[in-house]
Write a protein that holds these residues in place. Structure first.
Motif, short mmCIF file in Angstrom:
data_model
loop_
_atom_site.label_atom_id
_atom_site.label_comp_id
_atom_site.label_asym_id
_atom_site.label_seq_id
_atom_site.Cartn_x
_atom_site.Cartn_y
_atom_site.Cartn_z
N PRO A 1 37.36 38.94 38.38
CA PRO A 1 36.35 38.33 39.25
C PRO A 1 36.26 36.83 38.99
CG PRO A 1 35.29 39.42 37.40
CD PRO A 1 36.75 39.74 37.29
N THR A 2 36.34 36.04 40.02
CA THR A 2 36.27 34.59 39.88
C THR A 2 35.10 34.05 40.71
OG1 THR A 2 37.84 34.31 41.72
CG2 THR A 2 38.74 34.36 39.49
N LEU B 1 45.44 23.40 31.56
CA LEU B 1 45.05 24.68 32.14
C LEU B 1 43.92 24.51 33.14
CD1 LEU B 1 44.94 27.00 28.97
CD2 LEU B 1 46.84 26.67 30.56
N LEU B 2 44.00 25.29 34.23
CA LEU B 2 42.88 25.45 35.16
C LEU B 2 42.26 26.81 34.86
CD1 LEU B 2 43.80 24.34 38.81
CD2 LEU B 2 42.15 23.32 37.27
N VAL B 3 41.00 26.82 34.42
CA VAL B 3 40.36 28.06 33.96
C VAL B 3 39.10 28.32 34.77
CG1 VAL B 3 39.29 29.23 32.00
CG2 VAL B 3 41.27 27.76 31.65
N ASP B 4 39.03 29.50 35.39
CA ASP B 4 37.81 29.92 36.08
C ASP B 4 36.78 30.32 35.03
OD1 ASP B 4 36.86 30.90 39.02
OD2 ASP B 4 36.06 32.22 37.47
N THR B 5 35.56 29.80 35.17
CA THR B 5 34.56 29.96 34.10
C THR B 5 33.88 31.32 34.09
OG1 THR B 5 32.85 28.96 35.52
CG2 THR B 5 34.09 27.49 34.07
N ASN C 1 37.11 33.63 32.58
CA ASN C 1 38.12 32.93 31.77
C ASN C 1 39.54 33.21 32.26
OD1 ASN C 1 36.13 31.83 30.22
ND2 ASN C 1 36.55 32.99 28.38
N ALA C 2 39.68 33.36 33.57
CA ALA C 2 41.00 33.59 34.16
C ALA C 2 41.74 32.26 34.27
CB ALA C 2 40.87 34.23 35.53
N ILE C 3 43.01 32.25 33.91
CA ILE C 3 43.83 31.05 34.03
C ILE C 3 44.44 31.03 35.43
CG2 ILE C 3 45.83 29.80 33.14
CD1 ILE C 3 45.31 31.09 30.44
N ILE D 1 46.09 39.51 32.21
CA ILE D 1 46.17 40.97 32.22
C ILE D 1 45.27 41.56 31.14
CG2 ILE D 1 47.69 42.97 31.94
CD1 ILE D 1 49.99 41.26 33.00
N ASP D 2 45.27 40.94 29.97
CA ASP D 2 44.41 41.41 28.87
C ASP D 2 42.93 41.36 29.26
OD1 ASP D 2 45.58 42.53 26.69
OD2 ASP D 2 46.00 40.65 25.67
N LYS D 3 42.55 40.27 29.93
CA LYS D 3 41.14 40.11 30.31
C LYS D 3 40.72 41.12 31.36
CE LYS D 3 38.61 37.26 29.37
NZ LYS D 3 37.54 37.24 28.36
N SER D 4 41.68 41.64 32.13
CA SER D 4 41.35 42.59 33.20
C SER D 4 41.17 44.01 32.69
CB SER D 4 42.45 42.57 34.28
OG SER D 4 43.65 43.14 33.78
N LEU D 5 41.58 44.27 31.45
CA LEU D 5 41.52 45.65 30.93
C LEU D 5 40.13 46.01 30.42
CD1 LEU D 5 44.93 45.69 29.01
CD2 LEU D 5 44.44 46.50 31.31
#
Length: 273
Positions: free
Chosen positions: A107-108, A143-147, A150-152, A269-273
């Protein structure tokens, strides 16, 4: 006996396989030997970066991982040189497509921070550094990171001392559709960057370098709570270095760039798990 639940590593492999099937065809050529698919290569390369290990050690551990081998339809293990050659053959565009697809798993909110960090080049090519008269021992990674999660969203890699304000425009142009608010520190203080962001429909929230009382007043008017979310970039930089290593393992400079993209893909991928 109840079936064992899926481990995070197994779910990671399944998610990586799902993204690979969406991004690329199974084989690179109709003349392929069809012994292994590109999807299997991509999953194994992501597992290597996630586990921060070598090709030989990863394949040795996979012998004791029948569930993961089954999840990616891997009947026999490739040799370490096969994986190394597969990594060299896969173009940067493939990894960038995979990175873009991985964003859809999270989710962004459109509030995106931009920041740079350095990664050590432990195996920099001596021939390349001598030919280009290169003395910098690190890669500068922006890096462009969604806050929100924390998605790159994207990254820029360079071996030069290129200024932050010259890197930001290309990242803004490529990701204008995913960015609503851009958070940046004083390194991105440039009116051209702000104008480019506004033209792309992005609200720039970038601190000014304080050369006068007017600049101090502009900084004081910034939304402190919103701008404070820029610290998520440092969190992501720290996480990448702690989990996947603060250096790149690839010996050739062009594969060092790809390795960092794979690290960002693995992070998403790790953050989505």
């Amino acid at each position: 006996m109840e079936a064992l639940p899926k481990s995070q590593l197994l779910r990671f492999a399944e998610q990586a396989m799902h993204l690979a099937r969406r991004a690329i065809a199974p084989y690179s050529s109709k003349f392929s030997k069809r012994r292994y698919t590109l999807h299997q290569h991509i999953v194994l390369l992501c597992l290597k970066v996630r586990k921060n290990t070598t090709y030989r050690t990863l394949l040795d551990e996979l012998i004791e991982m029948p569930r993961i081998r089954k999840a990616i339809n891997l009947d026999e293990l490739p040799s370490p040189s096969t994986l190394c050659k597969a990594f060299n053959r896969l173009d940067m565009v493939v990894w960038r497509v995979l990175l873009n697809l991985s964003i859809t798993l999270l989710p962004t909110n459109g509030v995106v921070g931009i920041d740079a960090s350095g990664f050590d080049r432990c195996h920099a090519s001596k021939h390349y550094t001598k030919r280009t008269k290169l003395t910098i021992q690190q890669l500068k990674v922006t890096l462009l990171v969604d806050t929100r999660a924390n998605a790159i969203l994207d990254l820029h890699v360079t071996t030069t001392r290129k200024h932050d304000s010259r890197i930001a425009p290309s990242l803004i142009k490529r990701n204008a559709g995913n960015v609503a608010i851009l958070l940046g520190d004083k390194g991105y203080d440039d009116q051209k960057v702000r104008a480019l962001a506004r033209d792309a429909g992005v609200r720039p929230l970038i601190k000014h370098r304080e050369f006068s009382s007017l600049h101090k007043a502009w900084n004081a008017r910034l939304d402190a709570d919103l701008y404070g979310q820029r610290s998520q970039n440092e969190t992501v930089n720290s996480r990448l270095k702690r989990k996947y290593g603060a250096f790149v393992r690839s010996r050739h400079w062009w594969t060092q760039f790809r390795e960092l993209v794979v690290g960002c893909l693995t992070h998403n991928i790790d953050k989505s798990l």
